[in-house]
Design a protein around this motif. Structure first.
Motif, PDB file in Angstrom:
ATOM      1  N   ARG A   1      -4.444 -10.432  -1.157  1.00 59.33           N
ATOM      2  CA  ARG A   1      -5.077  -9.293  -2.104  1.00 59.33           C
ATOM      3  C   ARG A   1      -3.973  -8.113  -2.331  1.00 59.33           C
ATOM      4  NH1 ARG A   1     -10.741  -8.758  -1.498  1.00 59.33           N
ATOM      5  NH2 ARG A   1     -10.225  -7.024  -2.847  1.00 59.33           N
ATOM      6  N   GLY A   2      -2.798  -8.223  -1.651  1.00 60.63           N
ATOM      7  CA  GLY A   2      -1.647  -7.338  -1.868  1.00 60.63           C
ATOM      8  C   GLY A   2      -1.819  -5.984  -1.097  1.00 60.63           C
ATOM      9  N   PHE A   3      -2.436  -6.322   0.169  1.00 62.85           N
ATOM     10  CA  PHE A   3      -2.839  -5.012   0.833  1.00 62.85           C
ATOM     11  C   PHE A   3      -2.488  -4.933   2.381  1.00 62.85           C
ATOM     12  CE2 PHE A   3      -6.660  -2.507   2.516  1.00 62.85           C
ATOM     13  CZ  PHE A   3      -6.439  -1.275   1.549  1.00 62.85           C
ATOM     14  N   ASN A   4      -1.124  -5.589   2.547  1.00 57.45           N
ATOM     15  CA  ASN A   4      -1.021  -5.363   4.196  1.00 57.45           C
ATOM     16  C   ASN A   4      -0.570  -4.190   4.289  1.00 57.45           C
ATOM     17  OD1 ASN A   4       1.725  -6.440   2.472  1.00 57.45           O
ATOM     18  ND2 ASN A   4       2.506  -5.819   4.406  1.00 57.45           N
ATOM     19  N   LEU A   5      -0.897  -3.740   5.492  1.00 54.88           N
ATOM     20  CA  LEU A   5      -0.645  -2.410   6.310  1.00 54.88           C
ATOM     21  C   LEU A   5      -0.355  -2.734   7.677  1.00 54.88           C
ATOM     22  CD1 LEU A   5      -3.390  -0.262   4.769  1.00 54.88           C
ATOM     23  CD2 LEU A   5      -1.198  -0.029   4.245  1.00 54.88           C
ATOM     24  N   ASP A   6       1.104  -2.963   7.968  1.00 56.41           N
ATOM     25  CA  ASP A   6       1.236  -3.383   9.359  1.00 56.41           C
ATOM     26  C   ASP A   6       2.519  -3.356   9.827  1.00 56.41           C
ATOM     27  OD1 ASP A   6       2.587  -4.940   7.543  1.00 56.41           O
ATOM     28  OD2 ASP A   6       2.202  -7.139   8.331  1.00 56.41           O
ATOM     29  N   GLY A   7       3.224  -2.461   9.013  1.00 57.35           N
ATOM     30  CA  GLY A   7       4.589  -2.074   9.329  1.00 57.35           C
ATOM     31  C   GLY A   7       5.685  -2.512   8.834  1.00 57.35           C
ATOM     32  N   GLN A   8       5.481  -3.590   7.689  1.00 58.11           N
ATOM     33  CA  GLN A   8       6.139  -4.317   6.902  1.00 58.11           C
ATOM     34  C   GLN A   8       5.965  -3.702   5.314  1.00 58.11           C
ATOM     35  OE1 GLN A   8       6.488  -8.590   7.881  1.00 58.11           O
ATOM     36  NE2 GLN A   8       4.380  -8.105   8.427  1.00 58.11           N
ATOM     37  N   PRO A   9       7.013  -3.830   4.574  1.00 60.01           N
ATOM     38  CA  PRO A   9       6.706  -3.370   2.969  1.00 60.01           C
ATOM     39  C   PRO A   9       5.403  -4.202   2.628  1.00 60.01           C
ATOM     40  CG  PRO A   9       9.088  -3.961   3.600  1.00 60.01           C
ATOM     41  CD  PRO A   9       8.284  -4.335   4.735  1.00 60.01           C
ATOM     42  N   VAL A  10       5.017  -3.526   1.657  1.00 62.63           N
ATOM     43  CA  VAL A  10       3.528  -4.305   1.131  1.00 62.63           C
ATOM     44  C   VAL A  10       4.234  -5.421   0.232  1.00 62.63           C
ATOM     45  CG1 VAL A  10       1.567  -3.899  -0.499  1.00 62.63           C
ATOM     46  CG2 VAL A  10       2.205  -2.073   1.084  1.00 62.63           C
ATOM     47  N   ALA A  11       3.478  -6.594   0.471  1.00 58.99           N
ATOM     48  CA  ALA A  11       3.975  -7.909  -0.266  1.00 58.99           C
ATOM     49  C   ALA A  11       2.924  -7.988  -1.396  1.00 58.99           C
ATOM     50  CB  ALA A  11       3.848  -9.040   0.722  1.00 58.99           C
ATOM     51  N   ARG A  12       3.217  -7.929  -2.698  1.00 51.04           N
ATOM     52  CA  ARG A  12       2.408  -8.115  -3.743  1.00 51.04           C
ATOM     53  C   ARG A  12       2.835  -9.296  -4.564  1.00 51.04           C
ATOM     54  NH1 ARG A  12       0.994  -1.713  -4.933  1.00 51.04           N
ATOM     55  NH2 ARG A  12      -0.600  -1.574  -3.248  1.00 51.04           N
ATOM     56  N   HIS A  13       1.878 -10.116  -5.121  1.00 54.77           N
ATOM     57  CA  HIS A  13       2.260 -11.545  -5.622  1.00 54.77           C
ATOM     58  C   HIS A  13       1.539 -11.613  -7.017  1.00 54.77           C
ATOM     59  CE1 HIS A  13       4.168 -13.159  -2.123  1.00 54.77           C
ATOM     60  NE2 HIS A  13       3.090 -12.460  -1.455  1.00 54.77           N
ATOM     61  N   PRO A  14       2.161 -11.098  -8.165  1.00 53.58           N
ATOM     62  CA  PRO A  14       1.663 -11.326  -9.753  1.00 53.58           C
ATOM     63  C   PRO A  14       1.662 -12.847  -9.859  1.00 53.58           C
ATOM     64  CG  PRO A  14       3.405  -9.758  -9.465  1.00 53.58           C
ATOM     65  CD  PRO A  14       3.329 -10.223  -8.126  1.00 53.58           C
ATOM     66  N   GLU A  15       2.601 -13.629  -9.333  1.00 52.92           N
ATOM     67  CA  GLU A  15       2.522 -15.011  -9.531  1.00 52.92           C
ATOM     68  C   GLU A  15       1.383 -15.686  -8.908  1.00 52.92           C
ATOM     69  OE1 GLU A  15       4.683 -14.721  -5.598  1.00 52.92           O
ATOM     70  OE2 GLU A  15       4.463 -13.399  -7.405  1.00 52.92           O
ATOM     71  N   GLY A  16       0.852 -15.055  -7.968  1.00 55.77           N
ATOM     72  CA  GLY A  16      -0.353 -15.613  -7.162  1.00 55.77           C
ATOM     73  C   GLY A  16       0.139 -15.986  -5.547  1.00 55.77           C
ATOM     74  N   PHE A  17      -0.856 -15.859  -4.697  1.00 52.98           N
ATOM     75  CA  PHE A  17      -0.794 -16.264  -3.297  1.00 52.98           C
ATOM     76  C   PHE A  17      -2.098 -16.558  -2.746  1.00 52.98           C
ATOM     77  CE2 PHE A  17      -0.506 -15.556   1.378  1.00 52.98           C
ATOM     78  CZ  PHE A  17       0.790 -15.772   1.533  1.00 52.98           C
ATOM     79  N   ASN A  18      -1.982 -17.572  -2.071  1.00 53.90           N
ATOM     80  CA  ASN A  18      -3.335 -18.568  -1.557  1.00 53.90           C
ATOM     81  C   ASN A  18      -4.038 -17.809  -0.495  1.00 53.90           C
ATOM     82  OD1 ASN A  18      -2.942 -20.211  -3.581  1.00 53.90           O
ATOM     83  ND2 ASN A  18      -2.433 -21.925  -2.160  1.00 53.90           N
ATOM     84  N   ASP A  19      -5.223 -17.450  -0.481  1.00 48.92           N
ATOM     85  CA  ASP A  19      -5.951 -17.034   0.607  1.00 48.92           C
ATOM     86  C   ASP A  19      -6.177 -18.154   1.664  1.00 48.92           C
ATOM     87  OD1 ASP A  19      -7.980 -18.528   0.037  1.00 48.92           O
ATOM     88  OD2 ASP A  19      -9.354 -16.854  -0.780  1.00 48.92           O
ATOM     89  N   MET A  20      -6.948 -17.757   2.826  1.00 51.44           N
ATOM     90  CA  MET A  20      -6.970 -18.673   3.784  1.00 51.44           C
ATOM     91  C   MET A  20      -7.585 -20.182   3.595  1.00 51.44           C
ATOM     92  SD  MET A  20      -9.564 -17.088   6.627  1.00 51.44           S
ATOM     93  CE  MET A  20     -11.264 -16.337   6.166  1.00 51.44           C
ATOM     94  N   PHE A  21      -8.533 -20.100   2.369  1.00 50.78           N
ATOM     95  CA  PHE A  21      -9.102 -21.421   1.790  1.00 50.78           C
ATOM     96  C   PHE A  21      -8.531 -21.903   0.848  1.00 50.78           C
ATOM     97  CE2 PHE A  21     -12.756 -19.025   3.842  1.00 50.78           C
ATOM     98  CZ  PHE A  21     -13.465 -20.050   4.544  1.00 50.78           C
TER      99      PHE A  21
END
Length: 360
Positions: free
Chosen positions: A70-90
């Motif tokens: 979802r491009g929404f990490n808030l965890d002390g790392q730079p936000v990771a966003r994937h216009p090319e796509g990224f798979n969720d846990m399913f």
């Protein structure tokens, strides 16, 4: 701590930086922390000062594949966003769309056309195999930056999960199709068990966590996606299963639910949701007066402009506190409030403390 109000309380301990157009939020030298005041508001219904939805510290670690998808990490790392796509846990691919600032599953290629297919087509994740220890090391400083209520987000909730697997139209039909309802219930029951496993892994590796935000949007700009009766029949039992587990563990259930969903608030209460901020197209004032003793509601303030005079700001703050800071029925400052003048935060804190202490 003395029951008397002291000007020492007005000293600013630290600042919460503004996000998404919001100004910095001062945290005062209060008798209890922002975390404790949120817990007081939810459990005792009598907080020592006015709660604010921003007192939740959103924690979205990349270890949870849905977060990165979802491009929404808030965890002390730079936000990771994937216009090319990224798979969720399913294993479902999400594409981040820059122009809208969010990610979505490409429509037209659903994993399921019918929920009766779910047992054959869905591959279930094993969250115990995620690198929890590595994430703990990465996020150590992030989770100890302040004394807010640490609250991870579980993305894609229940109806959102169906949408990701079926596309919107098929997911909506599945909730009301008598030939699919049993399959929907079986899937959502197993999904609830998966969320409980994830919650327990958070508890193991991040014992500081005090609550969870479950992300499940139920409405559009104008209306809910479905009726209250449909939510009560199809979603409530499985969401309540997770809520019961959270409460058994002493944790808070905050719900992220966008859209005009005011007609569905009784379902949130039936689930056991502790707090909801929602969007301002909902009549929060009416909802507060109807349900504020059962759920902590984020109520938007009037617009507070940067150049508004102190007397006007103080008058608005006092009126807001008088209406929504009520013993047994506290509200909280809604996340979408348009506050551009920090005098308002100062006045709300002062007036709510004085009201709590019975100072005229």
């Amino acid at each position: 701590m003395s029951d008397l109000f002291s000007e020492e309380e007005m000293k600013v301990r630290y600042i919460l930086p503004g996000v998404r157009g919001r100004i910095d939020l001062p945290v005062y030298n209060a008798p209890v922390s922002p975390k404790e005041v949120m817990l007081e508001a939810i459990r005792e219904k009598n907080p020592k000062y006015m709660p604010n939805y921003r007192y939740y510290q959103n924690f979205c670690p990349k270890i949870f594949p849905d977060i990165e998808a979802r491009g929404f990490n808030l965890d002390g790392q730079p936000v990771a966003r994937h216009p090319e796509g990224f798979n969720d846990m399913f294993g479902i691919k999400w594409n981040f769309v820059e122009v809208v600032g969010g990610a979505m599953v490409e429509p037209g290629h659903p994993l399921l056309d019918d929920m009766n297919e779910w047992e054959k087509k869905i591959s279930w994740p094993d969250p115990s195999k995620w690198d929890w220890e590595g994430q703990r090391k990465i996020s150590e400083s992030f989770i100890h930056e302040n004394d807010l209520l640490l609250c991870p987000t579980i993305m894609n909730g229940y109806f959102e999960r169906l949408i990701s697997m079926m596309d919107f139209e098929n997911a909506a039909v599945a909730l009301i199709d008598d030939e699919q309802k049993n399959a929907v219930h079986a899937f959502l029951d197993r999904l609830a068990d998966l969320y409980i496993r994830i919650i327990d892994l958070y508890r193991k590796y991040f014992p500081e966590v005090a609550g969870f935000t479950i992300h499940d949007d139920w409405g559009s700009q104008r209306a809910p996606f479905f009726s209250l009766e449909t939510v009560e029949e199809m979603l409530v039992p499985h969401m309540r299963k997770v809520a019961d587990h959270l409460h058994k563990c002493g944790l808070i259930y905050d719900m992220h639910c966008c859209g005009k969903v005011e007609k569905l608030l009784p379902a949130m209460i039936e689930i056991g949701v502790d707090s909801w901020s929602g969007q301002p197209m909902n009549d929060k004032v009416a909802l507060y007066h109807a349900y504020g003793d059962k759920i902590l509601i984020g109520i938007e303030t009037p617009v507070i402009s940067e150049n508004m005079g102190n007397d006007e700001v103080d008058a608005i703050a006092k009126k807001y506190v008088d209406e929504f800071f009520v013993p047994g029925k506290p509200g909280m400052i809604g996340f979408s409030s348009e506050i551009k003048n920090q005098r308002f935060f100062e006045s709300v804190y002062r007036y709510s403390r004085e009201k709590y202490l019975g100072i005229e």
